[in-house]
Design an enzyme around this catalytic site. Structure first.
Site, PDB file in Angstrom:
ATOM      1  N   LYS A  54       6.890   3.532  -3.902  1.00 17.53           N
ATOM      2  CA  LYS A  54       6.653   4.242  -5.171  1.00 17.53           C
ATOM      3  C   LYS A  54       7.260   5.637  -5.112  1.00 17.53           C
ATOM      4  O   LYS A  54       7.975   6.058  -6.023  1.00 17.53           O
ATOM      5  CB  LYS A  54       5.145   4.348  -5.455  1.00 17.53           C
ATOM      6  CG  LYS A  54       4.530   3.068  -5.986  1.00 17.53           C
ATOM      7  CD  LYS A  54       3.006   3.116  -6.052  1.00 17.53           C
ATOM      8  CE  LYS A  54       2.443   1.746  -6.404  1.00 17.53           C
ATOM      9  NZ  LYS A  54       0.992   1.642  -6.285  1.00 17.53           N
ATOM     10  N   GLN A  98      -4.129   4.973  -4.845  1.00 16.71           N
ATOM     11  CA  GLN A  98      -3.820   3.629  -4.356  1.00 16.71           C
ATOM     12  C   GLN A  98      -5.118   2.878  -4.032  1.00 16.71           C
ATOM     13  O   GLN A  98      -5.997   3.405  -3.357  1.00 16.71           O
ATOM     14  CB  GLN A  98      -2.920   3.724  -3.111  1.00 16.71           C
ATOM     15  CG  GLN A  98      -2.405   2.410  -2.600  1.00 16.71           C
ATOM     16  CD  GLN A  98      -1.453   1.695  -3.554  1.00 16.71           C
ATOM     17  OE1 GLN A  98      -0.771   2.303  -4.353  1.00 16.71           O
ATOM     18  NE2 GLN A  98      -1.428   0.379  -3.485  1.00 16.71           N
ATOM     19  N   ASP A 121      -1.733   4.434 -13.988  1.00 15.80           N
ATOM     20  CA  ASP A 121      -2.072   3.046 -13.662  1.00 15.80           C
ATOM     21  C   ASP A 121      -2.655   2.321 -14.876  1.00 15.80           C
ATOM     22  O   ASP A 121      -2.731   1.093 -14.888  1.00 15.80           O
ATOM     23  CB  ASP A 121      -3.134   3.012 -12.550  1.00 15.80           C
ATOM     24  CG  ASP A 121      -2.549   2.739 -11.179  1.00 15.80           C
ATOM     25  OD1 ASP A 121      -1.543   2.019 -11.092  1.00 15.80           O
ATOM     26  OD2 ASP A 121      -3.125   3.251 -10.195  1.00 15.80           O
TER      27      ASP A 121
HETATM   28  N1  GUN Z   1      -3.093  -1.625  -5.243  1.00 11.20           N
HETATM   29  C1  GUN Z   1      -2.438  -2.785  -5.524  1.00 11.20           C
HETATM   30  N2  GUN Z   1      -1.835  -2.691  -6.724  1.00 11.20           N
HETATM   31  C2  GUN Z   1      -2.107  -1.463  -7.217  1.00 11.20           C
HETATM   32  C3  GUN Z   1      -1.734  -0.785  -8.407  1.00 11.20           C
HETATM   33  O1  GUN Z   1      -1.039  -1.283  -9.292  1.00 11.20           O
HETATM   34  N3  GUN Z   1      -2.209   0.487  -8.536  1.00 11.20           N
HETATM   35  C4  GUN Z   1      -2.981   1.061  -7.590  1.00 11.20           C
HETATM   36  N4  GUN Z   1      -3.416   2.302  -7.803  1.00 11.20           N
HETATM   37  N5  GUN Z   1      -3.344   0.456  -6.469  1.00 11.20           N
HETATM   38  C5  GUN Z   1      -2.897  -0.797  -6.295  1.00 11.20           C
END
Ligand code: GUN
Length: 294
Positions: A54, A98, A121
């Site tokens: 990311k 996350q 998100d």
């Molecule tokens: N963990 C797995 N997928 C995601 C996501 O799309 N966003 C976040 N914040 N954590 C994750």
């Protein structure tokens, strides 16, 4: 029949290119650099891989990434304090914590503490409510990526029978809203659904978000259907190595489906591209600029 492969990698690269061009434009015209804070608690290896990719994608798009890595035993109060600081920082347009978080931290409380307009998100209850009622807001990245992939091979989703397997807040429920907004007829199936194969066989568009390796078999798929596979499952491979498979038995499905996403290289790259899109949109909205649709 051999299905057309929906190349998520290429579609994501194109979208990221359009985002980078728009980021360059808002920089030159408004001196604005969109910024996202990525918060990771602990050392979960899968989370570390996601967080690194990311942050790299954010930098490549010309945006700023503020990485915060906290120890596994950080208290909920300390995490809430950090989020309060990020909420108040005008350089931070998006905040991503996350998941999963360690069990001593209440993930729902953390998500709700993020300023809704910085919730890139799209997990905040306010954004979920806005989405469910048709108001503008931030939409979760993976479902958005799924719909963009479906639309890359289908001229319109209107009137189609769409079946989503999985009812999570992150994927299944927001997909229901997005597909309804595209005028599809939507069924959300789950672990208690009776005759799941029969329900899936009705689908013109089948989206699997279950988290079970290769659960959807070839004979669950209507000939010619479009199949989007959200699953990322690590399974034992040859020679003691592991390999990644989706929720769909790909080799069987590609002989029946009209179009199908591979794993890896399908939905995964689109999730990151949509995160960049949400960050750009959040930055524009926070600075009174028109929100780019791209
Ligand atoms: N963990 C797995 N997928 C995601 C996501 O799309 N966003 C976040 N914040 N954590 C994750």
């Amino acid at each position: 029949m051999t299905a057309r492969i929906i190349d998520g990698k290429t579609i994501a690269v194109e979208l990221r290119g359009r985002i980078a061009a728009e980021v360059a434009r808002v920089l030159s015209t408004h001196k604005l650099v969109p910024g996202i804070a990525v918060v990771q608690v602990g050392d979960n290896p899968a989370s570390s891989v996601y967080v690194r990719s990311k942050s790299k994608a954010v930098a490549e798009a010309g945006m700023r990434a503020f990485d915060h890595k906290l120890p596994d035993d950080v208290s909920e109060a300390e995490l809430l304090t950090l989020i309060g600081t990020l909420n108040a920082d005008p350089k931070v347009n998006g905040i991503l914590v996350q998941l999963p978080l360690p069990p001593h931290i209440d993930a729902q409380r953390i998500i709700a503490s993020i300023e809704a307009d910085k919730d890139v998100d799209g997990f905040h209850p306010l954004n979920a409510g806005r989405h469910a009622t048709g108001l503008p807001g931030l939409v979760p990245c993976t479902p958005l990526g799924c719909v963009l992939l479906a639309k890359s091979v289908l001229p319109s989703l209107a009137g189609l029978e769409a079946v989503v397997i999985g009812r999570s807040n992150i994927v299944g429920k927001p997909l229901l809203q997005l597909l309804l907004a595209e005028n599809a007829t939507v069924t959300v199936a789950h672990s208690k659904t009776r005759d799941l194969p029969g329900v899936c066989r009705r689908a013109d568009l089948l989206i699997a978000a279950i988290g079970r390796p290769e659960m959807v078999r070839g004979d669950w798929i209507k000939p010619g259907a479009t199949v989007i596979d959200v699953g990322i499952n690590r399974v034992p491979g040859e020679g003691g190595k592991s390999r990644i498979v989706g929720d769909v038995a790909f080799a069987e499905a590609e002989t029946v489906a009209g179009a199908i996403t591979p794993v890896p290289g399908g939905v995964g790259p689109m999730t990151i591209a949509c995160l960049l899109l949400n960050t750009l949109r959040a930055a524009c909205a926070q600075n009174g600029l028109p929100v780019p649709l791209l």
